[in-house]
Design an enzyme around this catalytic site. Structure first.
Site, short mmCIF file in Angstrom:
data_model
loop_
_atom_site.label_atom_id
_atom_site.label_comp_id
_atom_site.label_asym_id
_atom_site.label_seq_id
_atom_site.Cartn_x
_atom_site.Cartn_y
_atom_site.Cartn_z
N TYR A 1 48.92 49.27 12.76
CA TYR A 1 48.05 50.68 12.43
C TYR A 1 47.90 50.34 10.85
CZ TYR A 1 49.19 53.18 16.55
OH TYR A 1 49.41 53.51 17.95
N TYR B 1 52.98 47.01 20.20
CA TYR B 1 53.74 46.68 18.92
C TYR B 1 55.28 47.28 19.04
CZ TYR B 1 52.54 51.89 18.68
OH TYR B 1 52.20 53.03 18.76
N ARG C 1 55.88 49.24 22.36
CA ARG C 1 54.88 50.20 23.17
C ARG C 1 53.65 49.35 23.90
NH1 ARG C 1 53.43 54.96 22.35
NH2 ARG C 1 53.48 54.92 24.65
N HIS D 1 47.95 50.97 23.69
CA HIS D 1 47.29 52.36 24.01
C HIS D 1 46.35 52.82 22.82
CE1 HIS D 1 50.79 53.00 21.37
NE2 HIS D 1 50.03 54.03 20.86
N HIS E 1 45.19 56.57 21.23
CA HIS E 1 45.57 58.01 20.85
C HIS E 1 44.23 58.89 21.26
CE1 HIS E 1 50.00 57.36 19.70
NE2 HIS E 1 49.56 56.28 19.21
FE LIG Z 1 50.62 54.74 19.17
#
Ligand SMILES: [Fe+3]
Lengths: 194, 244
Positions: free
Chosen positions: B110, B149, B159, B162, B164
Site C-alpha cells: 500500500y 500481503y 491476506r 482484495h 476495499h
Molecule cells: Fe487491505
C-alpha cells in the site's frame, strides 16, 4: 407478476489500517462551513481501546442537522430552513494520540417519527482496524432540557447514558466540548443497532 | 423502567448470520476494540434515515482508471476492469452514489506510511479510486490486480488479494464498508477477516466473478462484483411477493 429475488445486504469487512488512501479525499473537519446559521462549536474527542490505549488508526464520521434541526437530505421533509452549502457531514481520522477534532455549528432539535423533539445530537460512526463492522453512536450536549425526554436516550440504560454526553471545556472563547469514546471497559460507550 | 418506544424500522434487519460479529477471536485486533456490551436497539429517526449524499460536485463522473498516474505513467501489473451494480436487497438500483475504493499495488504494497511490507512501491500507482454509480446503479473502474500481503495477525498470515470498498447509499442505515475478493484465491479459507461471517453464502458473495463480457482483448481481465445495501421493507401492498 415478476418477483425480484431478495438478496441480503453485502457483508461488512473491516476498513483496515490503510483507509486513508481511499477516504482521505472526503476528510472534513469543518462541518458547517461559512455562512451557516448557528452557534459555532468545537469538539475534541479521544478514542481508547480496552486497555485504555489510544486508537491512532480509526476514522470518525459525523452526520448532523443544521442549527434549525434540518438535515441536508431529501428524506427530511420538516418545514425548516436549510442553508445553501450546508451538508452536515464530517470525516476525521484519529491522530497518533487517538484524538480527533472538528468544528461545526450546534445542531437544532430534530423531530422523531411521532413528532416529538429529540435533544440536539450528532450521529457519530466509527470504523477502524479490528472493527469488522462500523459502529454508530450519538453525542449529546450537556445541560440540555430535552436530554430528559429524548426518545433514543430513553432506550439507553440510565447508568450508561453519560457515555453519550459531551463535556464542556473552555478553549479560546469558542465553546468546546470534550468526549472520550471507550470501545470497552466500565465506561464502554453505547453503540446502537437500528 | 425505560420508556423506550419502538416503532417498526423501515429498514430490514440484517438476515441472521450474514454480518460479522464484532468480536472474532481469530482476528486478533478485534479483541481490544470490539464492544463487549450489547448494542442498544433504537428506532431509527430522521438522524439515521438520512445521510450524506455525494454526487457530481465531488467526483467526476465516468469511468475511473487507476492504472494511469497523473504524469501519464502506467502502473505495473495485470490490468483488471471491475464493474457491477449497486442495488438494495430487493434489487432496485441505487443511483448516483459514491463508491470509494482503495487497494495494494500488484506487489501487495500500500502507498501508506504504516505499510512496512518489503515489496516495491509503484510510482505510477496510488491505489485510490472514486466512482459514481449511474442511473441503473452500475459502476466500473480499471485498476491492476492487487497482490496478497503478509500481516501480523498470526504466524505466516497473508491476506487474500482484495479491494476495499466504501459506500454510503441513501442513509446512515445503509452505510457499508467491505472488501472484494477474487475467485480461486487459495488464501481465502485461511483468512480470519473473510471468514468472520457465519453464513457461507454471504461470504461467497464477497468474491467477484471472472467475466468474459467485460474482458477487453489484448488488454484487461474483467471481474464483476455486485453490492447490495440494506433495503426497506416493502409497502404492505407489495409484501406478499417480496419475501421469497
Ligand atoms: Fe487491505
Amino acid at each position: 407478476m415478476i418477483t425480484k429475488p431478495f438478496m441480503p445486504a453485502t457483508t461488512w469487512q473491516t476498513v483496515g489500517p490503510f483507509f486513508s488512501i481511499g477516504l482521505e479525499r472526503l476528510y472534513r473537519a469543518d462541518i458547517a462551513g461559512a455562512g451557516v446559521d448557528g452557534e459555532r462549536i468545537r469538539v475534541a474527542g479521544r478514542l481508547l481501546d480496552g486497555d485504555y490505549n489510544p486508537i491512532p488508526d480509526a476514522v470518525v464520521e459525523v452526520w448532523q442537522a443544521n442549527a434549525h434541526g434540518k438535515y441536508a437530505h431529501p428524506g427530511d421533509t420538516q418545514d425548516k430552513p436549510l442553508e445553501q452549502g450546508f451538508r452536515g457531514f464530517g470525516r476525521i481520522a484519529t491522530d497518533d494520540l487517538g484524538e480527533f477534532r472538528f468544528s461545526t455549528v450546534k445542531p437544532g432539535s430534530v423531530l422523531t417519527q411521532s413528532g416529538e423533539p429529540q435533544a440536539p445530537h450528532l450521529v457519530v460512526s466509527l470504523m477502524m482496524r479490528g472493527l469488522l463492522r462500523g459502529l454508530v453512536t450519538r453525542a449529546y450536549f450537556p445541560n440540555e432540557g430535552l436530554n430528559a425526554t429524548d426518545q433514543v436516550l430513553q432506550c439507553v440504560p440510565p447508568a450508561r447514558r453519560s457515555t453519550l454526553l459531551l463535556s464542556s471545556l473552555v478553549e479560546n472563547d469558542v465553546p468546546t466540548f470534550g468526549w472520550t469514546i471507550h470501545m470497552q471497559g466500565p465506561s464502554e460507550t453505547v453503540f446502537f443497532d437500528f | 423502567m425505560n420508556e423506550c418506544q419502538t416503532y417498526p424500522s423501515p429498514f430490514r434487519k440484517h438476515k441472521q448470520g450474514t454480518q460479522p460479529d464484532h468480536l472474532h477471536a481469530g482476528y486478533v485486533s478485534s479483541m481490544k476494540r470490539a464492544p463487549l456490551q450489547p448494542l442498544v436497539t433504537i428506532t431509527p429517526t430522521l438522524s439515521e434515515l438520512t445521510g450524506p449524499l455525494f454526487g457530481r460536485d465531488e467526483i467526476v463522473a465516468g469511468e475511473c482508471n487507476m492504472t494511469r498516474s497523473a504524469n501519464g505513467g502506467e502502473a505495473q501489473g495485470q490490468r483488471i476492469a471491475v464493474s457491477g451494480r449497486l442495488l438494495d436487497e430487493g434489487g432496485a438500483p441505487i443511483r448516483n452514489t459514491l463508491l470509494e475504493v482503495w487497494q495494494a499495488n500488484a506487489a501487495g504494497r500500500y502507498l501508506h506510511k504504516w505499510d512496512q511490507h518489503d515489496a516495491p512501491l509503484d510510482p505510477n500507482f496510488s491505489g485510490e479510486g472514486h466512482v459514481l454509480t449511474d442511473d441503473l446503479g452500475r459502476y466500473s473502474f480499471v485498476t491492476v490486480q492487487p497482490g496478497s500481503y503478509p500481516w501480523g495477525n498470526h504466524h505466516n498470515a497473508w491476506r487474500p488479494a482484495h479491494i476495499h470498498f466504501s459506500v454510503f447509499g441513501p442513509a446512515v442505515c445503509t452505510r457499508l464498508v467491505t472488501q472484494m475478493y477474487f475467485p480461486g484465491d487459495p488464501l481465502l479459507p485461511f483468512d480470519p477477516i473473510y471468514n468472520c461471517t457465519a453464513d457461507s453464502a454471504a461470504r461467497e458473495r464477497l468474491i467477484s466473478r471472472f467475466d468474459w463480457n467485460t474482458t477487453i482483448p489484448q488488454s484487461t481481465l474483467g471481474f464483476v462484483f455486485d453490492i447490495h445495501l440494506r433495503g426497506r421493507y416493502a409497502t404492505p401492498m407489495e409484501e406478499g411477493h417480496d419475501d421469497h
